[in-house]
Design a protein around this motif. Structure first.
Motif, mmCIF file in Angstrom:
data_model
loop_
_atom_site.group_PDB
_atom_site.id
_atom_site.type_symbol
_atom_site.label_atom_id
_atom_site.label_comp_id
_atom_site.label_asym_id
_atom_site.label_seq_id
_atom_site.Cartn_x
_atom_site.Cartn_y
_atom_site.Cartn_z
ATOM 1 N N PHE A 28 -8.397 -6.768 -0.122
ATOM 2 C CA PHE A 28 -7.240 -6.267 -0.262
ATOM 3 C C PHE A 28 -6.013 -7.009 -1.034
ATOM 4 O O PHE A 28 -5.476 -6.492 -1.804
ATOM 5 C CB PHE A 28 -6.613 -6.112 1.237
ATOM 6 C CG PHE A 28 -5.827 -5.079 1.537
ATOM 7 C CD1 PHE A 28 -4.340 -4.557 0.769
ATOM 8 C CD2 PHE A 28 -5.852 -4.089 2.721
ATOM 9 C CE1 PHE A 28 -3.939 -3.658 1.001
ATOM 10 C CE2 PHE A 28 -5.308 -3.008 2.808
ATOM 11 C CZ PHE A 28 -3.844 -2.809 2.294
ATOM 12 N N ALA A 29 -6.159 -8.382 -0.819
ATOM 13 C CA ALA A 29 -5.099 -9.244 -1.604
ATOM 14 C C ALA A 29 -5.364 -9.119 -3.209
ATOM 15 O O ALA A 29 -4.285 -8.993 -3.944
ATOM 16 C CB ALA A 29 -5.050 -10.463 -1.101
ATOM 17 N N VAL A 30 -6.959 -8.936 -3.558
ATOM 18 C CA VAL A 30 -6.916 -8.923 -5.039
ATOM 19 C C VAL A 30 -6.372 -7.612 -5.709
ATOM 20 O O VAL A 30 -5.735 -7.702 -6.509
ATOM 21 C CB VAL A 30 -8.455 -9.118 -5.298
ATOM 22 C CG1 VAL A 30 -8.953 -8.811 -6.712
ATOM 23 C CG2 VAL A 30 -8.949 -10.549 -4.784
ATOM 24 N N PHE A 31 -6.744 -6.523 -4.866
ATOM 25 C CA PHE A 31 -6.181 -5.270 -5.211
ATOM 26 C C PHE A 31 -4.886 -5.070 -5.216
ATOM 27 O O PHE A 31 -4.088 -4.780 -6.012
ATOM 28 C CB PHE A 31 -6.868 -4.054 -4.330
ATOM 29 C CG PHE A 31 -8.304 -3.561 -4.737
ATOM 30 C CD1 PHE A 31 -8.611 -3.371 -6.170
ATOM 31 C CD2 PHE A 31 -9.356 -4.014 -3.891
ATOM 32 C CE1 PHE A 31 -9.807 -2.878 -6.433
ATOM 33 C CE2 PHE A 31 -10.440 -3.513 -4.020
ATOM 34 C CZ PHE A 31 -10.951 -3.208 -5.351
ATOM 35 N N SER A 32 -4.395 -5.842 -4.428
ATOM 36 C CA SER A 32 -2.950 -5.718 -4.409
ATOM 37 C C SER A 32 -2.066 -6.552 -5.492
ATOM 38 O O SER A 32 -1.113 -6.340 -5.940
ATOM 39 C CB SER A 32 -2.240 -6.449 -2.864
ATOM 40 O OG SER A 32 -1.132 -7.350 -2.962
ATOM 41 N N ILE A 33 -2.915 -7.658 -5.675
ATOM 42 C CA ILE A 33 -2.323 -8.521 -7.096
ATOM 43 C C ILE A 33 -2.491 -7.363 -8.190
ATOM 44 O O ILE A 33 -1.080 -7.503 -8.889
ATOM 45 C CB ILE A 33 -3.140 -9.829 -7.269
ATOM 46 C CG1 ILE A 33 -2.954 -10.724 -6.068
ATOM 47 C CG2 ILE A 33 -2.882 -10.165 -8.739
ATOM 48 C CD1 ILE A 33 -3.895 -11.840 -6.297
ATOM 49 N N ALA A 34 -3.201 -6.818 -8.505
ATOM 50 C CA ALA A 34 -3.390 -5.897 -9.500
ATOM 51 C C ALA A 34 -2.682 -4.927 -9.544
ATOM 52 O O ALA A 34 -1.854 -4.424 -10.556
ATOM 53 C CB ALA A 34 -5.001 -5.267 -9.474
ATOM 54 N N VAL A 35 -2.377 -4.389 -8.366
ATOM 55 C CA VAL A 35 -1.387 -3.075 -8.141
ATOM 56 C C VAL A 35 0.133 -3.888 -8.513
ATOM 57 O O VAL A 35 0.950 -3.113 -8.996
ATOM 58 C CB VAL A 35 -1.228 -2.531 -6.983
ATOM 59 C CG1 VAL A 35 -0.258 -1.604 -6.812
ATOM 60 C CG2 VAL A 35 -2.673 -1.708 -6.669
ATOM 61 N N ASN A 82 0.506 -10.465 0.624
ATOM 62 C CA ASN A 82 -0.803 -11.088 0.210
ATOM 63 C C ASN A 82 -1.273 -12.357 1.280
ATOM 64 O O ASN A 82 -2.280 -12.434 1.331
ATOM 65 C CB ASN A 82 -0.740 -11.381 -1.197
ATOM 66 C CG ASN A 82 -0.874 -10.352 -2.207
ATOM 67 O OD1 ASN A 82 -1.240 -9.089 -1.543
ATOM 68 N ND2 ASN A 82 -0.737 -10.388 -3.375
ATOM 69 N N LEU A 83 -0.121 -13.070 1.246
ATOM 70 C CA LEU A 83 -0.410 -14.236 2.147
ATOM 71 C C LEU A 83 -1.101 -13.981 3.417
ATOM 72 O O LEU A 83 -1.816 -14.507 4.131
ATOM 73 C CB LEU A 83 0.660 -15.307 1.979
ATOM 74 C CG LEU A 83 0.648 -16.694 2.676
ATOM 75 C CD1 LEU A 83 -0.385 -17.510 2.156
ATOM 76 C CD2 LEU A 83 1.935 -17.548 2.921
ATOM 77 N N ASN A 84 -0.268 -12.954 4.173
ATOM 78 C CA ASN A 84 -0.626 -12.570 5.207
ATOM 79 C C ASN A 84 -1.985 -12.042 5.412
ATOM 80 O O ASN A 84 -3.013 -12.300 6.244
ATOM 81 C CB ASN A 84 0.307 -11.470 5.700
ATOM 82 C CG ASN A 84 1.128 -11.654 6.753
ATOM 83 O OD1 ASN A 84 1.250 -12.974 7.256
ATOM 84 N ND2 ASN A 84 2.060 -10.818 7.229
ATOM 85 N N LEU A 85 -2.404 -11.259 4.326
ATOM 86 C CA LEU A 85 -3.858 -10.895 4.226
ATOM 87 C C LEU A 85 -4.869 -11.883 4.115
ATOM 88 O O LEU A 85 -5.799 -11.773 5.039
ATOM 89 C CB LEU A 85 -3.960 -9.675 3.016
ATOM 90 C CG LEU A 85 -2.978 -8.508 3.132
ATOM 91 C CD1 LEU A 85 -3.098 -7.735 1.693
ATOM 92 C CD2 LEU A 85 -3.666 -7.542 4.152
ATOM 93 N N ILE A 86 -4.443 -12.665 3.391
ATOM 94 C CA ILE A 86 -5.599 -13.799 3.159
ATOM 95 C C ILE A 86 -5.606 -14.663 4.353
ATOM 96 O O ILE A 86 -6.692 -15.009 4.885
ATOM 97 C CB ILE A 86 -5.280 -14.600 1.743
ATOM 98 C CG1 ILE A 86 -5.459 -13.536 0.847
ATOM 99 C CG2 ILE A 86 -5.951 -15.874 1.613
ATOM 100 C CD1 ILE A 86 -5.451 -14.360 -0.490
#
Lengths: 391, 103, 165
Positions: B64-71, B43-47
């Motif tokens: 992408f990061a927000v969705f990844s947090i949810a997943v 996530n840090l990479n994405l942001i």
């Protein structure tokens, strides 16, 4: 004149900040705001403790504290001195670092929530775009500190209290968030300042508070229930049920650390009342248009204190729930109702102006609540208790 | 060194730490913690790429990061549910002891 | 950059503590520190929404879930057999190799990266519009996934009458 009085704190801050050179100004401004928050809310904490002890006393047909000062009004001061000079005991087998950190984390996190609350016109410490989200993020972090307190004490009552508290807070956080989402849907913003501004309009001298709309009222009721559970107040005070768990997760705390937990609990109560007032009761906006001459900050604090009195009233009135009743109530009644409320808020949005949407939305919500309540009362899970062995 | 490569290095370090945790710990819950750390590093990479990339207004990395947090939240819930279920069957969460395929 | 210099070591230290400490509950608390540090790094990167969501989801929910799982599986006591697996050396070597490759890639591609950028100012409303517009399908899929995983987690962890040994 009224405008001056309304903005008196803002002007005062500007005046003081203007005294120092330019580069230091933002820092001094922040420090002043923090000092103000740290001074005002513990003061309100003292007042609400006194109110609670006196009010509960009256409800239970006794006088309440009446020894310190005239009519016992200096009781909080005496309590504070007592807490400060008591010995700070840490159990031998406790996890010292975590035991020390838990109250600190709790108090810090709870005070952080105040950063986004609009306490009056132009009186938000950090006017944040995602203020509501920030508030809930801070509220969620408080759970971990409660677990830290309970676990590090190495005491089964503490641990049980902490697990109860965390389970309860996590269950009631969902309806708390979902009932606030209704307001976000109606304003289209997560910023608390924007939410208050939308409510600060008047038709025929009456305010546009969200509590006066069907789903706003339903959300308000659900929010009030969830907020009570979230702050571990009676009738949801199982985590510190004295008859079962001594004092719950802070059983092993004494002296100043105990005072920190006590302060944290009341300050969280004040802050969640402030959030409720901001979301549903118009924040700092006056209840009638003609009352706008009274400063906006007065209304905010008055609404908080009314909410606190309501808490005290509930504590004096309702018996404590059982753990299974508490959980069933959260997941099987409050949560479905808030979800339905979201649906109704969407319907409200798409039905356009007119009286029809008032009728339809009220009818749906009323029917659901009556039906849900009836069925719930009949089921054994959270209906009234039956005493099989008592004659 | 540009700020982006600083963030990427931190993310890489965090990923490696998470991987080490997932590969070396015996407790199943701690393996899950390691996996969570790895996801967070991603996530840090994405942001970081979103922030320093050419088109921040497109919001792609942030989304992408927000969705990844949810997943990741879903993953944690199911993973911990499995761990509890395993504990109920075998009375242990030690991965070196859980070697039977037969339940 | 100063803030980054404080936050990055804090986050990495939290992560390291989470994988190295012997006491499982300490590990969970350390990982909460790492999550909070990451959220602050997100804020530092102007991703306010992601940062607050990170705190809400990770510190508020995932860390609590982990703690519950630790207490429910009685793994808060340190086992006598040691906390690291038998193959810990292999794992460590693999992790070090992965880090070496990643760091080599990052440092090697330095010239290709853009250096300074205007700070993007993203309002939450924009994220909302994006979620409801361009990303509405992923949003729906995530909603279905979350519902499915919630039901799945409940069924997997539910008490089985008589079935448990």
């Amino acid at each position: 004149m009224t405008n001056m009085l309304d903005q008196v704190f803002v002007l005062l801050k500007h005046r003081i900040v203007g005294l120092v050179p330019m580069p230091v100004q933002p820092i001094l401004g922040a420090v002043l705001s923090v000092v103000a928050i740290l001074a005002v809310f513990p003061g309100l904490f003292a007042i609400s403790v006194l109110l609670e002890r006196k009010g509960l006393g009256r409800m239970q047909n006794r006088i309440g504290p009446n020894r310190v000062g005239p009519l016992g009004v200096l009781q909080p001061v005496a309590d504070g001195i007592k807490a400060l000079i008591k010995e700070d005991l840490v159990p031998y087998s406790a996890d010292h670092v975590v035991h020390f950190l838990a109250p600190v984390v709790l108090v810090v996190v709870v005070f952080m929530g105040y950063a986004v609350l609009p306490m009056g016109r132009n009186m938000t410490f950090v006017p944040m775009d995602a203020g509501l989200l920030f508030y809930f993020a801070m509220g969620a972090s408080a759970e971990l500190s409660i677990f830290m307190a309970g676990w590090s004490s190495r005491n089964k009552y503490s641990l049980l209290g902490a697990m109860r508290a965390v389970a309860q807070m996590i269950s009631y956080e969902v309806p708390l968030l979902l009932s606030s989402v209704v307001i976000v849907m109606m304003t289209g913003s997560l910023s608390l300042d924007k939410i208050v501004e939308v409510q600060n309009q008047y038709t025929w001298g009456l305010p546009h508070w969200f509590v006066f709309t069907p789903m706003g009222f339903a959300a308000f009721v659900m929010f009030a229930i969830a907020a009570t559970a979230e702050t571990n107040r009676s009738p949801f005070d199982l985590p510190e049920g004295e008859s079962e768990l001594v004092a719950g997760y802070f059983t092993e705390y004494s002296g100043f650390k105990f005072a920190e937990f006590f302060l944290g609990e009341y300050v969280a109560m004040l802050s969640i009342s402030g959030l409720g007032a901001t979301l549903f009761l118009g924040g700092w906006s006056a209840p009638l248009e003609i009352l706008n001459v009274v400063p906006s900050w007065f209304w905010f604090f008055a609404k908080i204190m009314v909410w606190i009195c309501f808490y005290i009233w509930m504590r004096g009135t309702f018996p404590r729930l059982r753990q299974d009743q508490l959980m069933n109530f959260a997941w099987k009644f409050v949560l479905p109702m808030t979800l339905l409320n979201l649906l109704v808020a969407g319907l409200w949005r798409f039905m356009g102006e007119g009286w029809l949407r008032w009728v339809v939305c009220s009818a749906i919500l009323l029917a659901a609540y009556v039906l849900g309540g009836r069925i719930g009362m009949r089921s054994k899970k959270f209906g009234p208790r039956s005493y099989r062995y008592a004659e | 060194m540009s700020p982006l490569s600083c963030y990427l290095l931190v993310a890489a370090l965090l990923f490696a730490v998470g991987l080490a945790g997932a590969l070396t710990r015996r407790n199943a819950i701690l393996v899950l913690i390691g996996i969570e750390l790895m996801l967070n590093a991603a996530n840090l990479n994405l942001i970081a790429f979103w922030r320093y990339g050419p088109h921040p207004e497109a919001l792609t990395g942030l989304m992408f990061a927000v969705f990844s947090i949810a997943v990741a939240a879903a993953e944690a819930a199911v993973g911990l549910g499995l761990v509890i279920s395993i504990y109920r069957h075998l009375r242990t969460v030690d991965l070196d002891e859980i070697s039977r395929m037969k339940g | 950059m100063v803030i980054f210099a404080i936050l990055a070591p804090l986050t990495v230290a939290g992560g390291l503590a989470a994988v190295m400490l012997r006491n499982t509950v300490h590990c969970a608390l350390a990982v909460a520190v790492a999550f909070a540090g990451l959220a602050l790094l997100f804020l530092q990167l102007n991703a306010q929404f992601a940062g607050f969501a990170q705190i809400l989801v990770y510190v508020g929910a995932v860390a609590i879930l982990v703690v519950f799982a630790i207490l429910l599986t009685r793994s808060s006591e340190t086992p006598a057999t040691g906390v690291f697996s038998k193959t810990w050396l292999t794992g460590l070597v693999i992790a070090a190799a992965v880090f070496a490759v990643l760091a080599w890639a990052v440092l090697g591609s330095r010239t290709a990266l853009p250096h300074e950028q205007i700070e993007p100012q993203i309002a939450v409303a924009q994220i909302g519009y994006a979620l409801m517009g361009r990303y509405v399908l992923p949003l729906e899929i995530v909603a279905v996934l979350l519902t499915a995983s919630m039901i799945g987690a409940v069924i997997v962890a539910m008490y089985e009458k008589g079935g448990a040994k």
